[in-house]
Design an enzyme around this catalytic site. Structure first.
Site, short mmCIF file in Angstrom:
data_model
loop_
_atom_site.label_atom_id
_atom_site.label_comp_id
_atom_site.label_asym_id
_atom_site.label_seq_id
_atom_site.Cartn_x
_atom_site.Cartn_y
_atom_site.Cartn_z
N ASP A 196 0.84 -1.20 0.00
CA ASP A 196 0.00 0.00 0.00
C ASP A 196 0.87 1.25 0.00
O ASP A 196 0.67 2.18 0.80
CB ASP A 196 -0.97 0.00 1.19
N ARG B 70 -0.05 8.88 1.33
CA ARG B 70 -0.73 8.86 2.64
C ARG B 70 -0.03 7.95 3.63
O ARG B 70 -0.17 8.09 4.83
CB ARG B 70 -2.20 8.44 2.46
N ASN B 71 0.75 6.98 3.11
CA ASN B 71 1.43 6.02 3.99
C ASN B 71 2.91 6.31 4.14
O ASN B 71 3.67 5.49 4.63
CB ASN B 71 1.23 4.59 3.47
N ASP C 227 4.10 1.99 7.79
CA ASP C 227 3.07 0.95 7.72
C ASP C 227 3.35 -0.13 6.69
O ASP C 227 2.43 -0.67 6.09
CB ASP C 227 1.72 1.61 7.44
C1 LIG Z 1 2.04 15.65 13.21
N1 LIG Z 1 2.69 14.37 13.19
C2 LIG Z 1 1.99 13.23 12.94
O1 LIG Z 1 0.81 13.21 12.70
N2 LIG Z 1 2.75 12.08 12.93
C3 LIG Z 1 2.33 10.78 12.73
C4 LIG Z 1 1.07 10.41 12.27
C5 LIG Z 1 0.78 9.03 12.09
C6 LIG Z 1 -0.57 8.60 11.64
C7 LIG Z 1 -1.67 9.28 12.18
C8 LIG Z 1 -2.95 8.85 11.85
C9 LIG Z 1 -3.17 7.78 10.98
C10 LIG Z 1 -2.06 7.13 10.42
N3 LIG Z 1 -2.28 6.03 9.55
C11 LIG Z 1 -2.70 6.25 8.26
N4 LIG Z 1 -2.93 5.25 7.40
C12 LIG Z 1 -2.72 3.95 7.81
C13 LIG Z 1 -2.97 2.90 6.90
C14 LIG Z 1 -2.77 1.59 7.31
C15 LIG Z 1 -3.03 0.46 6.33
C16 LIG Z 1 -3.07 -0.88 7.04
C17 LIG Z 1 -4.40 0.67 5.66
C18 LIG Z 1 -1.92 0.45 5.29
C19 LIG Z 1 -2.32 1.30 8.59
C20 LIG Z 1 -2.06 2.33 9.49
C21 LIG Z 1 -2.26 3.66 9.09
C22 LIG Z 1 -2.02 4.75 9.99
O2 LIG Z 1 -1.59 4.59 11.13
C23 LIG Z 1 -0.76 7.55 10.72
C24 LIG Z 1 0.39 6.88 10.00
C25 LIG Z 1 1.75 8.07 12.37
N5 LIG Z 1 2.98 8.47 12.81
C26 LIG Z 1 3.98 7.43 13.03
C27 LIG Z 1 3.31 9.78 13.01
O3 LIG Z 1 4.45 10.12 13.41
#
Ligand SMILES: CNC(=O)Nc1cc(-c2cccc(-n3cnc4cc(C(C)(C)C)ccc4c3=O)c2C)cn(C)c1=O
Length: 285
Positions: A146, A150-151, A164
């Site tokens: 993926d 966004r990732n 991710d």
């Molecule tokens: C201001 N700083 C920040 O916001 N820092 C950060 C924001 C996020 C963050 C916040 C919300 C959602 C997500 N997010 C988005 N899409 C995702 C998609 C998947 C799959 C399984 C669909 C691929 C899995 C997990 C996620 C996921 O955790 C992330 C990465 C993660 N990290 C490590 C940061 O340092």
């Protein structure tokens, strides 16, 4: 030591696996965002600021994810969002990773940070960062499945890291995992993924091409005015491709077209891609 054993056993004792984190060491901070999988918070762990993902129960097949987490903690690279460990001994499952101060690359591109996004060199640097992370995953036989803006995440000094990786395979939501599902990333999927759900590092290369298109398009949605079904038609049958974004140099777009070769084996590896991008980067310094 027990029964005259000279030294403690080398394998981590039961429950003290080095990827298992003690939840009492985590102090939850502000919410960073949510997704189909759960909610992400800033947190403190052993005086480090980290990101913790509280996984929505039932969103992830936990046993298979926990198996994967053991290998993911072994993966370490300056352009991968580091997985520090997991909390599995209680619900919800918690994933602890490196914190990235500027959030997702997609949000960053949309935010149009003045003076950052109009520099061609900076945009090529973003591509090079992602490519370095993907070259490492490719070398470790880890398929992302993926890869998209966004990732990816943006950290200190605007370094971009791939996040991710490997998580997509454990999402339970059929809407996401089936190529007919509404949440499946059709617009980043290679023909063999759309037709046979056949993922590989070469299908990650295809997605990388779409990610570069996102970077030079300021985070616009690819094939914005087309439905998923129309995209499947033109990608699989018409051999049509995304157009060159205005801000994208012709030298970069020529490379992108190679990442979208119909046949997976005709696409370059991340190893080859990196050397090409570094050469192009030199011409913009
Ligand atoms: C201001 N700083 C920040 O916001 N820092 C950060 C924001 C996020 C963050 C916040 C919300 C959602 C997500 N997010 C988005 N899409 C995702 C998609 C998947 C799959 C399984 C669909 C691929 C899995 C997990 C996620 C996921 O955790 C992330 C990465 C993660 N990290 C490590 C940061 O340092």
């Amino acid at each position: 030591p027990r029964h005259g054993q000279k030294t403690a056993p080398t394998t981590a004792g039961f429950g003290h696996d080095h990827w298992e984190i003690d939840p009492s060491e985590l102090v939850k901070g502000k919410e960073l965002g949510t997704g189909c999988f759960g909610t992400v918070y800033e947190a403190w762990w052993k005086d480090n600021i980290v990101a913790i993902k509280l996984m929505k129960p039932g969103s992830m097949s936990e046993d298979s994810f926990i198996e994967e987490a053991k290998t993911m903690t072994q993966l370490s690279h300056p352009n991968l969002v580091q997985l520090y460990g997991v909390v599995t001994k209680q619900q919800p499952l918690i994933i602890i990773t490196e914190f990235m101060k500027h959030g997702s690359l997609w949000q960053f591109l949309k935010s149009k940070v003045p003076g950052i996004l109009n520099e061609t060199e900076r945009l090529i640097m973003f591509c090079v960062d992602v490519c370095k992370g993907m070259k490492y995953l490719e070398s470790r036989k880890c398929i992302h499945r993926d890869l998209a803006a966004r990732n990816c995440l943006v950290g200190q000094n605007y370094v971009v890291k791939v996040g991710d990786f490997g998580l997509a395979r454990h999402v339970i939501d059929d809407e996401y995992s089936s190529s007919y599902g509404a949440k499946f990333p059709i617009k980043w999927a290679a023909p063999e993924v759309l037709k046979y759900t056949k993922f590989s590092s070469k299908s990650d290369v295809w997605a990388f091409g779409v990610l570069i298109w996102e970077i030079f398009s300021g985070g616009e949605l690819p094939f914005a005015n087309m439905s998923n079904a129309e995209v499947v038609e033109i990608i699989c049958n018409k051999d049509e491709r995304l157009k060159k974004p205005k801000a994208c140099p012709h030298s970069v777009f020529t490379q992108m077209m190679n990442y979208w070769a119909q046949k997976a084996e005709d696409r370059p590896s991340f190893k080859n891609i990196l050397s090409c991008l570094l050469e192009i980067l030199e011409t913009f310094k």
